[in-house]
Motif scaffolding. Sequence first.
Motif, mmCIF file in Angstrom:
data_model
loop_
_atom_site.group_PDB
_atom_site.id
_atom_site.type_symbol
_atom_site.label_atom_id
_atom_site.label_comp_id
_atom_site.label_asym_id
_atom_site.label_seq_id
_atom_site.Cartn_x
_atom_site.Cartn_y
_atom_site.Cartn_z
ATOM 1 N N MET A 14 0.847 -1.196 0.000
ATOM 2 C CA MET A 14 0.000 0.000 0.000
ATOM 3 C C MET A 14 0.883 1.246 0.000
ATOM 4 N N LYS A 15 0.515 2.212 -0.865
ATOM 5 C CA LYS A 15 1.308 3.434 -0.960
ATOM 6 C C LYS A 15 1.100 4.273 0.305
ATOM 7 N N LEU A 16 2.198 4.772 0.855
ATOM 8 C CA LEU A 16 2.121 5.540 2.097
ATOM 9 C C LEU A 16 2.466 7.001 1.836
ATOM 10 N N THR A 17 1.948 7.885 2.668
ATOM 11 C CA THR A 17 2.325 9.300 2.545
ATOM 12 C C THR A 17 3.625 9.512 3.327
ATOM 13 N N VAL B 126 4.745 -15.275 9.373
ATOM 14 C CA VAL B 126 5.202 -14.738 10.657
ATOM 15 C C VAL B 126 5.930 -13.407 10.431
ATOM 16 N N VAL B 127 6.845 -13.385 9.457
ATOM 17 C CA VAL B 127 7.603 -12.150 9.204
ATOM 18 C C VAL B 127 6.634 -11.013 8.843
ATOM 19 N N SER B 128 5.680 -11.302 7.993
ATOM 20 C CA SER B 128 4.749 -10.253 7.549
ATOM 21 C C SER B 128 3.946 -9.703 8.732
ATOM 22 N N ARG B 129 3.489 -10.605 9.603
ATOM 23 C CA ARG B 129 2.715 -10.146 10.765
ATOM 24 C C ARG B 129 3.574 -9.267 11.674
ATOM 25 N N LEU B 130 4.816 -9.690 11.870
ATOM 26 C CA LEU B 130 5.678 -8.914 12.769
ATOM 27 C C LEU B 130 6.057 -7.566 12.160
ATOM 28 N N ILE B 131 6.188 -7.537 10.852
ATOM 29 C CA ILE B 131 6.459 -6.257 10.193
ATOM 30 C C ILE B 131 5.271 -5.310 10.415
ATOM 31 N N ASN B 132 4.076 -5.842 10.236
ATOM 32 C CA ASN B 132 2.884 -4.995 10.442
ATOM 33 C C ASN B 132 2.764 -4.530 11.885
ATOM 34 N N LYS B 133 3.255 -5.350 12.806
ATOM 35 C CA LYS B 133 3.178 -4.983 14.220
ATOM 36 C C LYS B 133 4.235 -3.930 14.596
ATOM 37 N N TYR B 134 5.475 -4.167 14.176
ATOM 38 C CA TYR B 134 6.574 -3.304 14.658
ATOM 39 C C TYR B 134 6.966 -2.194 13.673
ATOM 40 N N PRO C 225 10.851 -12.345 -1.303
ATOM 41 C CA PRO C 225 9.821 -11.962 -2.279
ATOM 42 C C PRO C 225 8.411 -12.259 -1.768
ATOM 43 N N LEU C 226 8.249 -13.374 -1.050
ATOM 44 C CA LEU C 226 6.921 -13.715 -0.512
ATOM 45 C C LEU C 226 6.455 -12.639 0.469
ATOM 46 N N VAL C 227 7.390 -12.223 1.344
ATOM 47 C CA VAL C 227 7.046 -11.207 2.334
ATOM 48 C C VAL C 227 6.715 -9.889 1.631
ATOM 49 N N ALA C 228 7.542 -9.523 0.658
ATOM 50 C CA ALA C 228 7.334 -8.250 -0.049
ATOM 51 C C ALA C 228 5.942 -8.206 -0.683
ATOM 52 N N VAL C 229 5.528 -9.343 -1.235
ATOM 53 C CA VAL C 229 4.189 -9.401 -1.857
ATOM 54 C C VAL C 229 3.109 -9.295 -0.782
ATOM 55 N N GLN C 230 3.305 -10.019 0.314
ATOM 56 C CA GLN C 230 2.267 -10.016 1.364
ATOM 57 C C GLN C 230 2.075 -8.635 1.972
ATOM 58 N N ILE C 231 3.175 -7.889 2.141
ATOM 59 C CA ILE C 231 2.995 -6.583 2.782
ATOM 60 C C ILE C 231 3.003 -5.433 1.765
ATOM 61 N N ALA D 4 23.120 0.260 -10.815
ATOM 62 C CA ALA D 4 21.919 1.056 -10.521
ATOM 63 C C ALA D 4 21.769 1.286 -9.020
ATOM 64 N N THR D 5 21.285 2.467 -8.657
ATOM 65 C CA THR D 5 20.930 2.724 -7.257
ATOM 66 C C THR D 5 19.413 2.810 -7.197
ATOM 67 N N ILE D 6 18.833 1.918 -6.435
ATOM 68 C CA ILE D 6 17.371 1.773 -6.435
ATOM 69 C C ILE D 6 16.801 2.267 -5.109
ATOM 70 N N LYS D 7 15.696 3.041 -5.201
ATOM 71 C CA LYS D 7 15.047 3.539 -3.980
ATOM 72 C C LYS D 7 13.611 3.024 -3.947
ATOM 73 N N CYS D 8 13.108 2.853 -2.760
ATOM 74 C CA CYS D 8 11.716 2.437 -2.587
ATOM 75 C C CYS D 8 11.031 3.614 -1.875
ATOM 76 N N ALA D 9 10.427 4.492 -2.657
ATOM 77 C CA ALA D 9 10.005 5.787 -2.108
ATOM 78 C C ALA D 9 8.749 5.735 -1.231
ATOM 79 N N ASP D 10 7.725 5.026 -1.673
ATOM 80 C CA ASP D 10 6.411 5.195 -1.041
ATOM 81 C C ASP D 10 5.912 3.989 -0.252
ATOM 82 N N HIS D 11 6.738 2.998 -0.088
ATOM 83 C CA HIS D 11 6.292 1.786 0.608
ATOM 84 C C HIS D 11 7.300 1.428 1.694
ATOM 85 N N ARG D 12 6.843 0.805 2.708
ATOM 86 C CA ARG D 12 7.721 0.392 3.801
ATOM 87 C C ARG D 12 7.358 -1.004 4.266
#
Length: 341
Positions: free
Chosen positions: A1-4, A94-102, A120-126, A159-167
Motif C-alpha cells: 500500500m502506498k504511504l504518505t 510470521v515475518v509479515s505479521r511482525l512487520i505490520n506490528k513493529y 519476495p513472498l514477504v514483499a508481496v504479502q505486505i 543502478a541505485t534503487i530507492k523504494c520511495a512510497d512503501h515500507r
Amino acid sequence: MKLTEKEIADNYNDVWVLGEIVEGQVHKVTLELLGIARELAGKRASKKSQVVCLLMGSKLAGLEQDLFYQSADKVIMVDDESLKFFNDSIYASVVSRLINKYKPEILISGATSKGRSLMPLVAVQIETGLTADCTGLDIDEESGLLLQTRPAYGGNIIATIKCADHRPQMSTVRQGVFKALESDSSRTGELVIENVLEEEKKTRFTVISEESYGADAKINLHDANVIVAGGRGVKSAEGFEIIHKLAESVQGAVGATRATIDSGWISYAHQVGQTGLTVQPEIYIACGVSGQIQHLVGMQSSDLIIAINKDPDAPIMQLADVAIVGDLFEVVPEITKLMSI
Ligand SMILES: Cc1cc2nc3c(=O)[nH]c(=O)nc-3n(C[C@H](O)[C@H](O)[C@H](O)COP(=O)(O)OP(=O)(O)OC[C@H]3O[C@@H](n4cnc5c(N)ncnc54)[C@H](O)[C@@H]3O)c2cc1C
C-alpha cells in the motif's frame, strides 16, 4: 500500500536484519548484515533507529547473545517447533505479521537460498518493494531512503534503487559483500519473544526433512583467507594445475573467472563475480585475469589484491595492491616454491 511521507515518518523506524541459522549457529551473512545495519541506523540517529535482528527457528535459546555482541540492540526471537525446517509459507506469514506490528523502516536479508525464497513472498504479502542481490547499501540521512546498489542490465550499469512510497524498504545482500563488526562482549540488548500463531502453521505442504549438500571444503571460497584465482590466461584445464598447487601451498581456495568456466576448465562452484560468488578474503591472487567489471564486483573488497598478468594495462593491474607483470606460468610456480620453503 502506498504511504504518505507523514505516515512513513510517524510510523516506521529501525533497521531489521532477518537472521539465518545454519546447523544451530547464526549464519555468517547475518553477522555481516548486522555490521551494515549498525552503519545505517547510525545515520538515522535523529530517529533513534535501532538495529533489530529477527531470529526464527527451533531451539534458539542463547543465540541472541552473539547477536547483541555483533551490534543488535534488540533480538525478536520466534522459537517454535513449526520453524524447525524452512517452510517459506510459515516463515513469510510470521515475518509479515511482525512487520505490520513493529513497522521497521528497513529489512535486509542474506541473498541465500532461504533469503531468496522468503523475501519476495514477504514483499508481496505486505505490498512493498524488494531489491535483490545488492552490492552496496547506504541511506539518505534526511529522508531515510535506502540507497540500494546493484548491477543491472547484465552488469552494464550499476543502478541505485530507492523504494520511495512503501515500507519497509527490503533488500537481499550476498554473503561477503559487507564485513562483520568485531564482536564486543560488553554489549547487551533487549530480547523480545514472539510466537507462531496456530493459523500460520496451516500450510499447503509440510517439510519433513532438510538435507544440506555442503560444498567441497576446497571450494569453500567464503571461508578461505586466501583465494588463488585463474583466468583465461591459464589457457586450459591442465593449466589450472599450478593454480591448485599455489592454493594448496597457502591453504587457500581456488577461484576462477567465468571465461574459464565457460571453457569447461573448472566447475561453476569456483566462479567469482557478478554471476558467481562475492568473496572477501585477506589475500586474492588473480592469475591471468583481465579484471572485467563482472569479475571485479565479486572480489574487489578483498583486503590485499595481487595480480599476475602479462599485460601491465589490464584493468586488474590498476585495482591490484601488488601488480606483477609477467608470465603466470613462470611467476606462479616461483611463488609456490617460496611458500613451500
Ligand atoms: C552478464 C554477464 C555476467 C558475467 N559474470 C561474470 C562473473 O560472475 N565472473 C567473471 O569472472 N566474469 C563474468 N562475466 C564475464 C566477464 O565479462 C569477462 O569476460 C571475464 O571475467 C573475463 O575472464 P578472464 O579475465 O579470465 O579472461 P580475459 O578477459 O580473456 O583475460 C585473460 C587475461 O589473461 C592475461 N594472460 C594471458 N596469458 C597470460 C600469461 N601466460 N600470464 C599472465 N597473464 C596472461 C591476459 O593479458 C588477459 O588480461 C560476465 C559477463 C556478462 C556479460
